[in-house]
Write an enzyme that holds these catalytic residues in place. Structure first.
Site, short mmCIF file in Angstrom:
data_model
loop_
_atom_site.label_atom_id
_atom_site.label_comp_id
_atom_site.label_asym_id
_atom_site.label_seq_id
_atom_site.Cartn_x
_atom_site.Cartn_y
_atom_site.Cartn_z
N GLY A 19 36.71 18.85 77.81
CA GLY A 19 35.96 18.13 78.88
C GLY A 19 35.03 18.84 79.86
O GLY A 19 35.73 19.84 79.81
N GLY A 21 32.06 17.33 82.80
CA GLY A 21 31.60 16.39 83.61
C GLY A 21 31.01 17.45 84.64
O GLY A 21 30.50 18.22 84.18
N VAL A 26 36.12 21.50 82.03
CA VAL A 26 37.32 21.55 81.42
C VAL A 26 37.93 22.11 80.39
O VAL A 26 37.39 22.01 79.44
CB VAL A 26 38.37 20.44 81.68
N GLU A 101 48.59 22.02 85.08
CA GLU A 101 49.37 21.99 83.75
C GLU A 101 48.54 21.24 82.66
O GLU A 101 47.44 20.33 82.87
CB GLU A 101 50.47 20.58 83.88
N ASP A 146 39.17 7.42 92.43
CA ASP A 146 38.51 7.63 91.30
C ASP A 146 39.24 6.96 90.81
O ASP A 146 39.35 7.75 89.29
CB ASP A 146 37.57 8.16 91.11
N LYS A 148 40.49 5.26 87.06
CA LYS A 148 40.62 4.85 86.44
C LYS A 148 40.75 5.16 84.67
O LYS A 148 41.98 6.44 85.08
CB LYS A 148 38.77 5.26 86.20
N ASP A 164 42.35 14.23 88.12
CA ASP A 164 40.82 14.23 88.53
C ASP A 164 40.85 14.52 89.78
O ASP A 164 40.62 12.80 89.94
CB ASP A 164 39.67 13.30 87.11
#
Length: 518
Positions: A19, A21, A26, A101, A146, A148, A164
């Protein structure tokens, strides 16, 4: 340089990027000390040079490290990897990282894109797990800011885990967020956050309400040409009626969504615990209506407190006993059939007459059994016509008032209707409806006692007024339709026909006859 294959802190081997951003990337990694997979969130080196961003990243590690909850992704370790990219007279800039984790699964957003709209019980189960996690954070004065579906991971076992906390902050912190700046994704942003005002745990609950709306309908409530346009819609416009988007939804569940996304903070849930309690109640209600539960809903149902669990049918409260009972009943049935077959073979008895299949019997109601019901508006409508629905004359009718916007939405709720008084009580099996204006959506509720004090103008949902259900429904009523009722042998005195949507392109609805069968 490429980071794949490198060793962080002498123990975490980077295996793959999973991932990315604007602030960090990540990676999936392997912990060579404990021999298990982990996730490592590494801040972009150019972002680390910004002291405010660096402090925000470090704060995320401190914030989440305080949380120990099954629905929060656990922080295992944190640190800074030294960088060799320094020059004479320059302070060494490390690469901050957080070890988390590793959740083998997908995001809730992925699930929504693939399966939406989600099964009602499943959506409520996810919402309960997220709300429980937020409650744990809020108890430590941490606001996520945040919330979502992209930040909710669904594990391989099906559990929802929130992650996150990159823009999270404690309620006591100052600085780091400029006045008027909106942090978070505007599809889910609360009105107060969009305006740059003080943000509390209630803002997270608003965002969760929007997530629940999306799970139930398959779409976010607002679209716009820009993120700012969407944010302003959250400030100025009411969320579209979730029950019109999902007619099968109970009024009680719709009321939970409406309260979560209330723009007025005094009407919104005051804390996560109160929202969890409401979600638990409607999950039990929806599971009882459907008679079954699958996926994570099954797990969450087992964790419901006694108050909510009592709403479930016995077979869902005690599934193991239910299976054992079925097995025992099956064995008894086999033995009885074998005994009957033996008697027939020996000629010791006569063939029993097959019982006639029981048909429906009309309940004889009094001429004053029908009553108008509009607790969210100005009171019962067309009072002088109400007896027409039980006079056995299809030429006489009752009609709603004219609704020029074509919607039954009121300030406190959605819907209006008629209830029948079947004193002293019957086990209703079906309701038949004759109407010259087909196409309206209707739900059936039952009650044994009604709350008649201050019945109009209040914002209490139907469940708090004594109604149970829905026990039957039709999204598009046609004349002569017979709606089956799911009462499982229970007697009830009052039967409410709750109209939640008008016929297409009409401003009112008309009912000629209502017939209750047992």
């Amino acid at each position: 340089m490429g980071i794949i294959g490198t060793l962080i802190a002498g123990r975490y081997r980077i295996d793959a990027e999973i991932g990315r951003g604007g602030m960090s990337t990540v990676y999936r990694a392997f912990d060579s000390v404990l021999e298990r997979p982990v996730a490592i969130k590494m801040m972009h080196r150019e972002i680390a040079a910004d002291s405010d961003q660096l402090e925000r990243f470090r704060r995320e590690a401190r914030s989440v490290a305080q949380l120990n909850h099954p629905n929060v992704v656990t922080v295992i370790d944190a640190g800074e990897e030294s960088s060799a990219d320094t020059g004479p007279g320059r302070e060494e800039i490390g690469t901050p990282y957080i070890v988390l984790e590793f959740v083998a699964g997908e995001t809730l957003k992925d699930v929504i894109r693939r399966e939406a709209p989600l099964e009602i019980a499943q959506a409520l189960a996810y919402a309960i797990e997220i709300a429980r996690a937020l409650g744990a954070a809020h108890e430590r004065q941490i606001v996520h800011r945040d919330v979502k579906p992209h930040n909710v991971l669904i594990s391989g076992e099906g559990a929802a885990k929130i992650t996150d906390f990159g823009i999270a902050r404690t309620l006591s912190e100052e600085g780091l967020t400029m006045v008027g700046r909106v942090l978070g994704t505007t599809d889910y942003v609360s009105p107060e956050q969009a305006l740059g005002e003080a943000v509390t745990g209630q803002s997270d609950l608003y965002s969760l309400g929007v997530v629940l709306y999306e799970m139930l309908t398959g779409e976010v409530p607002f679209r716009g040409e820009s993120p700012v346009a969407v944010a302003m819609k959250h400030v100025r416009e009411e969320i579209p009626d979730v029950q019109l988007k999902r007619p099968a939804l109970s009024a009680a569940t719709a009321a939970v969504v409406d309260r979560a996304v209330a723009k007025d903070l005094s009407r919104r849930y005051p804390d996560a615990a109160s929202m969890v309690a409401a979600l638990e109640e409607v999950l039990a209600l929806e599971a009882s209506r459907s008679g079954q539960a699958t996926g994570e809903a099954t797990t969450v149902l087992r964790s419901l407190p006694g108050r909510a669990r009592r709403r479930l049918p016995w077979r869902m409260r005690h599934p193991a006993r239910w299976v054992a009972s079925l097995a025992l009943l099956g064995a008894i049935t086999v033995l009885v059939l074998l005994a009957l077959a033996e008697q027939t073979h020996r000629g010791t008895g006569t063939a029993a007459d097959l019982p006639k299949r029981a048909g429906l019997e009309q309940v004889q109601l009094s001429q004053t059994a029908a009553h108008g019901y509009n607790p969210f508006g100005t009171g019962p409508e067309s009072r002088d016509q109400i007896d027409n629905v039980v006079d056995n004359d299809p030429n006489t009718t009752w009609s709603t008032e004219q609704y020029y916007e074509g919607t039954l939405k009121k300030a406190g709720g959605v819907g209006l209707g008629i209830y029948l008084d079947a004193a002293p009580g019957v086990v209703g099996k079906a309701i038949a409806i004759q109407t010259p204006t087909p196409g309206f959506a209707l739900q059936v509720y039952v009650a044994d006692r009604l709350e008649l004090s201050d019945p109009y103008g209040a914002s209490k949902p139907l469940m708090q007024r004594g109604w149970q259900g829905p026990v039957g429904a039709s999204a598009h009523v046609h004349s002569g339709e017979r709606i089956p009722l799911r009462l499982h042998g229970a007697r009830h005195r009052y039967y409410l026909m709750w109209m939640i949507a008008l016929p297409p392109s009409r401003q009112s609805a008309t009912i000629a006859e209502l017939t209750l069968f047992r």
